[in-house]
Write an enzyme that holds these catalytic residues in place. Structure first.
Site, PDB file in Angstrom:
ATOM      1  N   PRO A 168       0.826  -1.220   0.000  1.00 18.75           N
ATOM      2  CA  PRO A 168       0.000   0.000   0.000  1.00 18.75           C
ATOM      3  C   PRO A 168       0.858   1.267   0.000  1.00 18.75           C
ATOM      4  O   PRO A 168       2.005   1.248   0.474  1.00 18.75           O
ATOM      5  CB  PRO A 168      -0.799  -0.113   1.305  1.00 18.75           C
ATOM      6  CG  PRO A 168      -0.750  -1.556   1.672  1.00 18.75           C
ATOM      7  CD  PRO A 168       0.539  -2.094   1.132  1.00 18.75           C
ATOM      8  N   HIS A 169       0.282   2.337  -0.528  1.00 15.67           N
ATOM      9  CA  HIS A 169       0.906   3.670  -0.541  1.00 15.67           C
ATOM     10  C   HIS A 169       2.237   3.670  -1.284  1.00 15.67           C
ATOM     11  O   HIS A 169       3.131   4.451  -0.974  1.00 15.67           O
ATOM     12  CB  HIS A 169       1.112   4.210   0.891  1.00 15.67           C
ATOM     13  CG  HIS A 169      -0.068   3.992   1.778  1.00 15.67           C
ATOM     14  ND1 HIS A 169      -1.303   4.541   1.501  1.00 15.67           N
ATOM     15  CD2 HIS A 169      -0.237   3.245   2.891  1.00 15.67           C
ATOM     16  CE1 HIS A 169      -2.162   4.156   2.427  1.00 15.67           C
ATOM     17  NE2 HIS A 169      -1.545   3.357   3.277  1.00 15.67           N
ATOM     18  N   ARG A 170       2.371   2.776  -2.257  1.00 14.18           N
ATOM     19  CA  ARG A 170       3.602   2.678  -3.058  1.00 14.18           C
ATOM     20  C   ARG A 170       4.842   2.375  -2.229  1.00 14.18           C
ATOM     21  O   ARG A 170       5.968   2.652  -2.626  1.00 14.18           O
ATOM     22  CB  ARG A 170       3.854   3.958  -3.876  1.00 14.18           C
ATOM     23  CG  ARG A 170       2.662   4.450  -4.606  1.00 14.18           C
ATOM     24  CD  ARG A 170       2.868   4.530  -6.096  1.00 14.18           C
ATOM     25  NE  ARG A 170       1.539   4.756  -6.685  1.00 14.18           N
ATOM     26  CZ  ARG A 170       1.039   4.112  -7.706  1.00 14.18           C
ATOM     27  NH1 ARG A 170       1.739   3.246  -8.306  1.00 14.18           N
ATOM     28  NH2 ARG A 170      -0.158   4.351  -8.151  1.00 14.18           N
ATOM     29  N   LEU A 171       4.624   1.794  -1.031  1.00 12.45           N
ATOM     30  CA  LEU A 171       5.782   1.409  -0.215  1.00 12.45           C
ATOM     31  C   LEU A 171       6.138  -0.044  -0.561  1.00 12.45           C
ATOM     32  O   LEU A 171       6.135  -0.929   0.278  1.00 12.45           O
ATOM     33  CB  LEU A 171       5.452   1.560   1.283  1.00 12.45           C
ATOM     34  CG  LEU A 171       4.992   2.959   1.689  1.00 12.45           C
ATOM     35  CD1 LEU A 171       4.679   3.023   3.179  1.00 12.45           C
ATOM     36  CD2 LEU A 171       6.065   3.994   1.353  1.00 12.45           C
ATOM     37  N   HIS A 172       6.399  -0.246  -1.842  1.00 14.33           N
ATOM     38  CA  HIS A 172       6.590  -1.600  -2.342  1.00 14.33           C
ATOM     39  C   HIS A 172       7.834  -2.247  -1.738  1.00 14.33           C
ATOM     40  O   HIS A 172       8.737  -1.553  -1.277  1.00 14.33           O
ATOM     41  CB  HIS A 172       6.722  -1.570  -3.870  1.00 14.33           C
ATOM     42  CG  HIS A 172       5.642  -0.793  -4.525  1.00 14.33           C
ATOM     43  ND1 HIS A 172       4.315  -1.061  -4.322  1.00 14.33           N
ATOM     44  CD2 HIS A 172       5.689   0.283  -5.349  1.00 14.33           C
ATOM     45  CE1 HIS A 172       3.589  -0.203  -5.027  1.00 14.33           C
ATOM     46  NE2 HIS A 172       4.404   0.633  -5.644  1.00 14.33           N
TER      47      HIS A 172
END
Ligand SMILES: Cc1cc2nc3c(=O)[nH]c(=O)nc-3n(C[C@H](O)[C@H](O)[C@H](O)COP(=O)(O)O)c2cc1C
Length: 191
Positions: A168-172
């Protein structure tokens, strides 16, 4: 898990269960000697400790690029899982015996197609290709279709393998495995 090949097996098994088609499809990037890149999809036809295998026409554009610059990058993107795997390394040609064995396992239509297709060359009309296909059908009628001398397999020996997971939230999450003389080293990358 500290063995990237075992992790790849796990992810591929999950992709086979969830992808609508072609979970073995991978983008194959090659480049000319002076670094001009090109990319296309091919199918993974084998993998293990010594690398990732695909088959193609060795006189194709990718074949010509691999002949002058035998390195490649592979990319699997499994949309249903929101995952990608990146593989990079040197490329070698499979033995004639390995290529023969795989060619013999293909359908007769695919075997005839390998003879009929001048892969990557300009084709004047679709009808010409169909005509060449019919010619090959006649030529090999009543016997086995041998492997064309220009058709074979390549193996990409991984120097790095990266596993990318959507978060989530581009916290890949990115896990990078690098091959060293002592085995695989594992680290993380910023997303
Ligand atoms: C799902 C999919 C699988 C493919 N598998 C292969 C393959 O295993 N081998 C191959 O030579 N081309 C395969 N192709 C065709 C290639 O993408 C490409 O059009 C062809 O190999 C010519 O590439 P080149 O001109 O860059 O050499 C596949 C295409 C798709 C969409």
């Amino acid at each position: 898990m500290t063995d990237p090949l075992a992790l790849f097996d796990e992810w591929l098994a999950e992709a086979r269960a969830s992808e609508p088609n072609d979970p073995e499809a991978m983008a194959l990037a090659t480049a000319t000697k002076d670094g001009r890149p090109s990319v296309r999809i091919v199918l993974l036809k084998g993998h293990g400790r010594d690398g990732f295998v695909f088959y193609t026409n060795q006189l194709s554009r990718k074949g010509a690029e691999l002949a002058e610059n035998p390195r490649a990058a592979l990319l699997f993107h499994w949309k249903s899982l929101r995952r990608q795997v990146r593989v990079e390394g040197p490329v070698g040609i499979l033995s004639a015996a390995e290529a023969d064995a795989y060619f013999a396992s293909r359908s007769r239509d695919s075997q005839l197609g390998a003879w009929a297709s001048d892969q990557s060359r300009p084709l004047e009309t679709r009808a010409l290709f169909e005509q060449r296909y019919e010619e090959m059908r006649g030529k090999f009628e009543g016997g086995d279709v041998p492997r064309p001398p220009h058709w074979g397999g390549y193996r990409v020996t991984p120097e790095t393998i990266e596993f990318w997971t959507d978060r989530p939230h581009r916290l890949h999450e990115r896990r990078l495995f690098t091959h060293t003389p002592d085995g695989w080293r594992q680290g993380l990358l910023y997303p």
